[in-house]
Scaffold this motif. Structure first.
Motif, PDB file in Angstrom:
ATOM      1  N   ASP A 230     -54.329 -40.152 -13.334  1.00  0.00           N
ATOM      2  CA  ASP A 230     -52.873 -40.072 -13.503  1.00  0.00           C
ATOM      3  C   ASP A 230     -52.271 -39.539 -12.208  1.00  0.00           C
ATOM      4  O   ASP A 230     -52.953 -38.872 -11.415  1.00  0.00           O
ATOM      5  N   ALA A 231     -51.004 -39.822 -11.995  1.00  0.00           N
ATOM      6  CA  ALA A 231     -50.302 -39.346 -10.800  1.00  0.00           C
ATOM      7  C   ALA A 231     -48.807 -39.456 -11.052  1.00  0.00           C
ATOM      8  O   ALA A 231     -48.354 -40.279 -11.864  1.00  0.00           O
ATOM      9  N   ASN A 232     -48.036 -38.639 -10.351  1.00  0.00           N
ATOM     10  CA  ASN A 232     -46.585 -38.755 -10.495  1.00  0.00           C
ATOM     11  C   ASN A 232     -46.065 -39.848  -9.562  1.00  0.00           C
ATOM     12  O   ASN A 232     -46.778 -40.364  -8.680  1.00  0.00           O
ATOM     13  N   ASP A 233     -44.807 -40.200  -9.750  1.00  0.00           N
ATOM     14  CA  ASP A 233     -44.220 -41.291  -8.971  1.00  0.00           C
ATOM     15  C   ASP A 233     -44.171 -40.959  -7.480  1.00  0.00           C
ATOM     16  O   ASP A 233     -44.229 -41.856  -6.636  1.00  0.00           O
ATOM     17  N   THR A 234     -44.049 -39.663  -7.158  1.00  0.00           N
ATOM     18  CA  THR A 234     -43.978 -39.269  -5.747  1.00  0.00           C
ATOM     19  C   THR A 234     -45.245 -39.667  -5.007  1.00  0.00           C
ATOM     20  O   THR A 234     -45.197 -40.228  -3.903  1.00  0.00           O
ATOM     21  N   PHE A 235     -46.413 -39.385  -5.600  1.00  0.00           N
ATOM     22  CA  PHE A 235     -47.669 -39.744  -4.937  1.00  0.00           C
ATOM     23  C   PHE A 235     -47.809 -41.258  -4.824  1.00  0.00           C
ATOM     24  O   PHE A 235     -48.259 -41.772  -3.784  1.00  0.00           O
ATOM     25  N   LEU A 236     -47.464 -41.995  -5.883  1.00  0.00           N
ATOM     26  CA  LEU A 236     -47.568 -43.451  -5.824  1.00  0.00           C
ATOM     27  C   LEU A 236     -46.657 -44.012  -4.739  1.00  0.00           C
ATOM     28  O   LEU A 236     -47.028 -44.947  -4.018  1.00  0.00           O
TER      29      LEU A 236
ATOM     30  N   TYR B 129     -48.797 -47.533  -3.859  1.00  0.00           N
ATOM     31  CA  TYR B 129     -49.381 -48.177  -5.032  1.00  0.00           C
ATOM     32  C   TYR B 129     -48.397 -48.133  -6.208  1.00  0.00           C
ATOM     33  O   TYR B 129     -47.477 -47.307  -6.245  1.00  0.00           O
ATOM     34  N   SER B 130     -48.633 -49.022  -7.181  1.00  0.00           N
ATOM     35  CA  SER B 130     -47.784 -49.080  -8.367  1.00  0.00           C
ATOM     36  C   SER B 130     -48.470 -48.393  -9.535  1.00  0.00           C
ATOM     37  O   SER B 130     -49.682 -48.132  -9.498  1.00  0.00           O
ATOM     38  N   ARG B 131     -47.697 -48.110 -10.559  1.00  0.00           N
ATOM     39  CA  ARG B 131     -48.285 -47.516 -11.757  1.00  0.00           C
ATOM     40  C   ARG B 131     -49.224 -48.515 -12.438  1.00  0.00           C
ATOM     41  O   ARG B 131     -50.183 -48.128 -13.114  1.00  0.00           O
ATOM     42  N   GLY B 132     -48.963 -49.796 -12.246  1.00  0.00           N
ATOM     43  CA  GLY B 132     -49.883 -50.799 -12.782  1.00  0.00           C
ATOM     44  C   GLY B 132     -51.261 -50.698 -12.139  1.00  0.00           C
ATOM     45  O   GLY B 132     -52.287 -50.847 -12.812  1.00  0.00           O
TER      46      GLY B 132
ATOM     47  N   HIS C 205     -56.979 -48.737 -13.398  1.00  0.00           N
ATOM     48  CA  HIS C 205     -58.146 -47.987 -12.900  1.00  0.00           C
ATOM     49  C   HIS C 205     -58.656 -48.571 -11.582  1.00  0.00           C
ATOM     50  O   HIS C 205     -59.869 -48.661 -11.348  1.00  0.00           O
ATOM     51  N   LEU C 206     -57.720 -48.951 -10.709  1.00  0.00           N
ATOM     52  CA  LEU C 206     -58.095 -49.526  -9.426  1.00  0.00           C
ATOM     53  C   LEU C 206     -58.160 -48.488  -8.318  1.00  0.00           C
ATOM     54  O   LEU C 206     -58.600 -48.804  -7.208  1.00  0.00           O
ATOM     55  N   LEU C 207     -57.711 -47.251  -8.606  1.00  0.00           N
ATOM     56  CA  LEU C 207     -57.563 -46.262  -7.541  1.00  0.00           C
ATOM     57  C   LEU C 207     -58.664 -45.210  -7.627  1.00  0.00           C
ATOM     58  O   LEU C 207     -58.851 -44.570  -8.661  1.00  0.00           O
ATOM     59  N   SER C 208     -59.394 -45.051  -6.531  1.00  0.00           N
ATOM     60  CA  SER C 208     -60.434 -44.031  -6.418  1.00  0.00           C
ATOM     61  C   SER C 208     -60.245 -43.318  -5.091  1.00  0.00           C
ATOM     62  O   SER C 208     -59.514 -43.781  -4.210  1.00  0.00           O
ATOM     63  N   TRP C 209     -60.948 -42.187  -4.936  1.00  0.00           N
ATOM     64  CA  TRP C 209     -60.776 -41.440  -3.694  1.00  0.00           C
ATOM     65  C   TRP C 209     -61.283 -42.243  -2.493  1.00  0.00           C
ATOM     66  O   TRP C 209     -60.764 -42.103  -1.378  1.00  0.00           O
TER      67      TRP C 209
END
Length: 534
Positions: free
Chosen positions: A247-253, A258-261, A266-270
């Motif tokens: 999860d992340a807030n809109d500021t980080f995205l 990146y989008s919330r989609g 589950h496409l985002l990893s470190w």
């Protein structure tokens, strides 16, 4: 009393034999001591000629008897009796069961009432009576909507009315001031032998504490949500087992493009955010985080969705179960400033090297100054706090507490500076007047300088607060001053060396000018001095 005649049933019932002609006290020792009332009754029947019927616990024989006594002639009586011991024992068991049920009924902490179809109270337990402020006996016959709700008719949500209508169990949540809180009310149908609904058992469970806890949790979630909506601080939640962003807030995205989609898929990893040269460093950081439960503060260059790189300042802590939360702020502007300063410094070094090779000592000094400058330019994590109009800290993050300590509900100027009045130079509370964000620099109680961002903030209850974020820029300020001093020193030395070279050139020019005028020749043999213009 003397037995004159007995039938066979007397012997079977009592187990006594050969009693005719004997006194009762002789046949049954201690009868007068154990059942003196028997002699009183029989004596009264024999003397008054009035029959009596009674039940007695005949202790000498351990029997319960139902006795009918009448007088056939003066001074005599006839006693006819039946053994009712089994009936009495059944009645005793029934009475004990009733008393046990009543104790259980009254010991239940939930208010309970038995209602008929006309909404009249037939029975209540002690808890219900206490809630209504009356005795259980005083509740009987009252209409429940009058006693509980103070209404002339059942309310529309009445579960008892629904149970009487459909014969089903119904449950509703009710807030009733007269009972002092929130209740989960359940009505269960009460039926007769033919299955017809006679009424219901009305149970009210007090859920006031649960409702308050739910409300407190909701308010806490709302406050956390508002904090996470701050436009300058990115917030991320990670699964350390998989390395995925959960999860992340809109500021980080927005920071990373990146989008919330993308997040929900589950496409985002470190690994996606870390440049290739930082992959091994990232793995080491995760292992350290799992061991200590804390991360940072640390600076890291992140890869955006479009491939561009961006500098962010991170700090995080463990939430347990291999999950963690991290906060980040964009420090690209600071990094760009550092790069610009570095470029200017390099250009200055190049100019010095080009002008003279004799300034090697100065160059070495400049290199040492540059190294010290690098050490000064360390970026520290930001603090975040919520401040009330009366100068109190409503919320402070971990970095704030580590830097400044706990306020303990004291006013900010009291626990930060030990003042008894607000600070004259404080600009924080201007946002309550302008209702607009404000940026300024502040020197804290530890003597360090902070780049402060203040924002107007409305709490969940409508209260006006101030959201403040401060970034420690002490090292940057110190570095800027040191670089300026080095620049001025080097400029002075360049000017001095240039002047020296210029003077040398002028001296050389004058020497050459003298050589072009002519020269003298001395002939030592003839002792003759000759001039030549060539």
């Amino acid at each position: 009393f003397v037995y004159l005649a007995v039938n066979e049933a007397f012997g079977r019932l009592t187990g006594l034999k050969n009693v005719v002609g004997k006194r009762a006290t002789e046949v049954i020792p201690r009868i007068k001591e154990l059942n003196p009332e028997l002699f009183e009754i029989y004596g009264r029947v024999a003397s008054t000629n009035k029959p009596e019927r009674f039940e007695i616990d005949f202790k000498p024989l351990g029997l319960y008897l139902s006795v009918s006594a009448y007088c056939p002639e003066p001074g005599h009586f006839v006693a006819v009796f039946d053994d009712i011991s089994e009936r009495k024992q059944a009645e005793l068991r029934l009475r004990q069961a009733k008393e046990e049920w009543e104790r259980t009924f009254d010991s239940v902490p939930d208010p309970i009432a038995v209602l008929d179809r006309a909404h009249r109270v037939r029975r209540v337990n002690r808890a219900m009576a206490d809630r209504l402020g009356v005795t259980p006996e005083q509740c009987v016959g009252l209409h429940c909507h009058e006693a509980v709700h103070g209404l002339g008719a059942p309310p529309a949500f009445c579960p008892h009315m629904l149970t009487c209508a459909d014969g089903q169990t119904h449950t509703v949540e009710v807030h009733e001031e007269r009972l002092g809180g929130h209740f989960l009310v359940t009505t269960t149908p009460l039926r007769d032998e033919q299955g017809r609904v006679l009424g219901s058992v009305h149970v009210a469970r007090d859920i006031t504490a649960r409702k308050r806890a739910e409300e407190a949790l909701r308010a806490s979630h709302e406050r956390l949500k508002k904090v996470l909506e701050v436009e300058t601080v990115g917030v991320m939640f990670w699964d350390l087992k998989t390395g995925h962003l959960t999860d992340a807030n809109d500021t980080f995205l927005k920071m990373t493009g990146y989008s919330r989609g993308d997040l929900e898929a589950h496409l985002l990893s470190w690994q996606k955010f870390a440049p290739p040269e930082y992959q091994e460093v990232g793995l080491a950081g995760i292992r350290k985080f799992q061991a200590t439960g804390r991360a940072g503060p640390y600076e890291k260059e992140c890869v955006r969705k479009d491939g561009a790189r961006q500098w962010l300042l991170f700090a995080g802590s463990s939430l347990g179960d291999d999950t963690c939360v991290e906060f980040c702020v964009d420090i690209s502007a600071q990094k760009n400033a550092e790069a610009a300063l570095q470029k200017a410094h390099d250009e200055l070094e190049k100019r010095i090297a080009e002008r003279t090779a004799q300034l090697n000592q100065t160059t070495e000094l400049a290199r040492a100054e540059r190294q010290r400058f690098y050490h000064v330019l360390e970026t520290l994590p930001a603090y975040v706090c919520l401040m009330t109009p009366d100068y109190r800290i409503a919320f402070a993050n971990r970095i704030f507490r580590e830097w400044f300590g706990h306020s303990l509900n004291r006013k900010c100027y009291e626990f930060l500076f030990d003042h008894d009045q607000p600070c004259e130079r404080c600009q924080t509370y201007s946002v309550l007047k302008t209702n607009a964000p404000h940026r300024w620099e502040w020197t804290g109680p530890n003597g360090r300088t902070y780049d402060v961002f203040d924002f107007p903030f409305i709490d969940t209850d409508g209260a006006r607060l101030i959201l403040e974020m401060g970034i420690d820029i002490t090292e940057r300020k110190q570095a800027e001053k040191a670089l300026q001093e080095v620049n001025e020193t080097l400029e002075q030395r360049v000017a001095q060396r240039t002047a020296e070279l210029r003077q040398s050139r002028e001296d050389l020019d004058r020497a050459q000018a003298v050589g072009q005028i002519g020269w003298w020749r001395l002939d030592t043999r003839k002792n003759v001095l000759t001039w030549s213009p060539e």
